[in-house]
Design a protein around this motif. Structure first.
Motif, short mmCIF file in Angstrom:
data_model
loop_
_atom_site.label_atom_id
_atom_site.label_comp_id
_atom_site.label_asym_id
_atom_site.label_seq_id
_atom_site.Cartn_x
_atom_site.Cartn_y
_atom_site.Cartn_z
N ASP A 216 0.81 -1.21 0.00
CA ASP A 216 0.00 0.00 0.00
C ASP A 216 0.85 1.27 0.00
O ASP A 216 0.34 2.37 -0.18
CB ASP A 216 -0.99 0.02 1.17
N TYR A 217 2.16 1.15 0.21
CA TYR A 217 3.06 2.27 0.00
C TYR A 217 4.45 1.72 -0.27
O TYR A 217 4.75 0.56 0.04
CB TYR A 217 3.10 3.23 1.18
N GLY A 218 5.29 2.54 -0.87
CA GLY A 218 6.65 2.11 -1.13
C GLY A 218 7.59 3.29 -1.21
O GLY A 218 7.23 4.36 -1.70
N ASP A 219 8.81 3.11 -0.70
CA ASP A 219 9.87 4.12 -0.75
C ASP A 219 11.10 3.47 -1.35
O ASP A 219 11.53 2.40 -0.89
CB ASP A 219 10.24 4.63 0.65
N MET A 220 11.69 4.11 -2.35
CA MET A 220 12.93 3.61 -2.93
C MET A 220 13.91 4.79 -3.03
O MET A 220 13.75 5.67 -3.87
CB MET A 220 12.71 3.00 -4.30
N PHE A 221 14.89 4.81 -2.13
CA PHE A 221 15.89 5.88 -2.10
C PHE A 221 17.20 5.34 -2.65
O PHE A 221 17.78 4.39 -2.09
CB PHE A 221 16.11 6.37 -0.67
N LEU A 222 17.65 5.92 -3.74
CA LEU A 222 18.98 5.65 -4.27
C LEU A 222 19.91 6.77 -3.81
O LEU A 222 19.47 7.73 -3.19
CB LEU A 222 18.95 5.57 -5.80
N GLY A 223 21.19 6.63 -4.13
CA GLY A 223 22.15 7.61 -3.64
C GLY A 223 21.87 9.03 -4.04
O GLY A 223 22.13 9.96 -3.27
N LYS A 224 21.29 9.25 -5.24
CA LYS A 224 21.07 10.62 -5.71
C LYS A 224 19.64 10.89 -6.16
O LYS A 224 19.38 11.92 -6.79
CB LYS A 224 22.02 10.92 -6.88
N CYS A 225 18.70 10.01 -5.84
CA CYS A 225 17.29 10.27 -6.17
C CYS A 225 16.40 9.33 -5.37
O CYS A 225 16.88 8.38 -4.74
CB CYS A 225 17.04 10.09 -7.67
N TYR A 226 15.11 9.60 -5.39
CA TYR A 226 14.16 8.70 -4.74
C TYR A 226 12.81 8.77 -5.43
O TYR A 226 12.48 9.74 -6.12
CB TYR A 226 14.00 9.03 -3.25
N ALA A 227 12.03 7.72 -5.24
CA ALA A 227 10.64 7.67 -5.71
C ALA A 227 9.81 7.02 -4.62
O ALA A 227 10.23 6.05 -3.99
CB ALA A 227 10.53 6.87 -7.01
N ARG A 228 8.61 7.57 -4.40
CA ARG A 228 7.72 7.08 -3.34
C ARG A 228 6.28 7.12 -3.83
O ARG A 228 5.91 7.97 -4.63
CB ARG A 228 7.84 7.95 -2.08
N TYR A 229 5.48 6.19 -3.31
CA TYR A 229 4.06 6.25 -3.60
C TYR A 229 3.28 5.81 -2.37
O TYR A 229 3.82 5.15 -1.47
CB TYR A 229 3.69 5.35 -4.79
#
Length: 281
Positions: A216-229
């Motif tokens: 129902d939610y997700g966070d993906m943080f890379l070293g220089k960017c991120y995407a979340r929903y």
């Protein structure tokens, strides 16, 4: 004019004291991840002086810019330090400044004596190091969080994929979008070019969809960017991203205890008021 009963006045004052409104900073200051380099600096050295100047510059700059980077040059190459901060694109400048100040404080406490450190709060990011990282791509996964599965729902997952696809196809370092109950946000570090940003976000979104599945939610943080929903405000429903646990229970118990104490106080004051009224007669 009718007078406000004393008991109500005290109850109102206690309510305002015990139940302040939830501010934006209380949410954006939530700690997500951080780390420190193994290399240490010598106390009272030129590097320590440069580091203090760096951290001060980051905090001061955040009062008027949502992103900035600095290079502090010392008497020798070993004293040079690089640093940057970035606030989430939808933060006001006061909230940005508050967030960066808290991230710097967190990094200073956590990485005391280390040449480099990084802290990601919900609303901002701070990093400093004696090795240059400015303008360098970094797609290493530093944080992945997935909420509980809500089961496969073609409509819900279709909306999520559409939102994430919209983020990938948008322009600018900060991107947000939504469809129905699905909300998404993505951001690149300000030192990346447009092409590097697109490359980083494409990687983050691909990993987010594959790793979090029907969450129902997700966070993906890379070293220089991120995407979340988030679907249906799942991020807000769980302050610790699905890890509320005993902390939430303690908060609830505290609120109940406060309410009970206020109720007892009101009853006592009402009883005292009746006695005083009778004595006055």
């Amino acid at each position: 004019m009718s007078k406000t009963p004393l008991s109500f006045t005290i109850f109102l004052s206690l309510s305002l004291f015990f139940f302040p409104s939830i501010t934006a900073s209380s949410i954006t200051d939530r700690y997500l991840y951080g780390g420190c380099t193994q290399q240490k600096y010598t106390s009272n050295s030129p590097y320590e002086s440069n580091l203090n100047s760096m951290l001060t510059s980051l905090v001061n700059s955040a009062t008027y810019l949502s992103y900035n980077n600095f290079t502090m040059v010392g008497g020798s190459q070993q004293d040079v330090i690089y640093g940057l901060y970035q606030c989430r694109g939808d933060l006001s400048m006061p909230d940005c400044a508050t967030c960066v100040a808290r991230a710097v404080t967190k990094a200073g406490d956590m990485c005391r004596g280390s040449c480099g450190g990084a802290v990601q709060l919900d609303g901002c990011y701070v990093k400093y190091d004696n090795a240059t990282f400015l303008g360098v791509e970094d797609k290493v996964v530093v944080l992945k969080q997935c909420g509980p599965s809500v089961g496969y729902n073609p409509e819900g997952m279709g909306s999520r994929d559409a939102v994430l696809g919209g983020l990938a196809g948008s322009g600018g370092p900060f991107r947000e979008g939504g469809s129905g109950v699905v909300r998404g946000v993505a951001q690149c570090m300000g030192d990346l070019s447009y092409g590097e940003c697109q490359d980083c976000l494409s990687e983050a979104i691909t990993k987010l969809k594959s790793d979090c599945g029907t969450a129902d939610y997700g966070d993906m943080f890379l070293g220089k960017c991120y995407a979340r929903y988030s679907i249906g405000g799942a991020h807000q429903a769980s302050k610790a991203h699905g890890k509320s646990g005993k902390g939430g229970e303690r908060t609830f118990a505290m609120v109940i205890g406060i309410l009970a104490g206020v109720a007892i106080l009101i009853i006592f004051l009402a009883f005292l008021s009746k006695i005083c009224g009778r004595q006055g007669k």
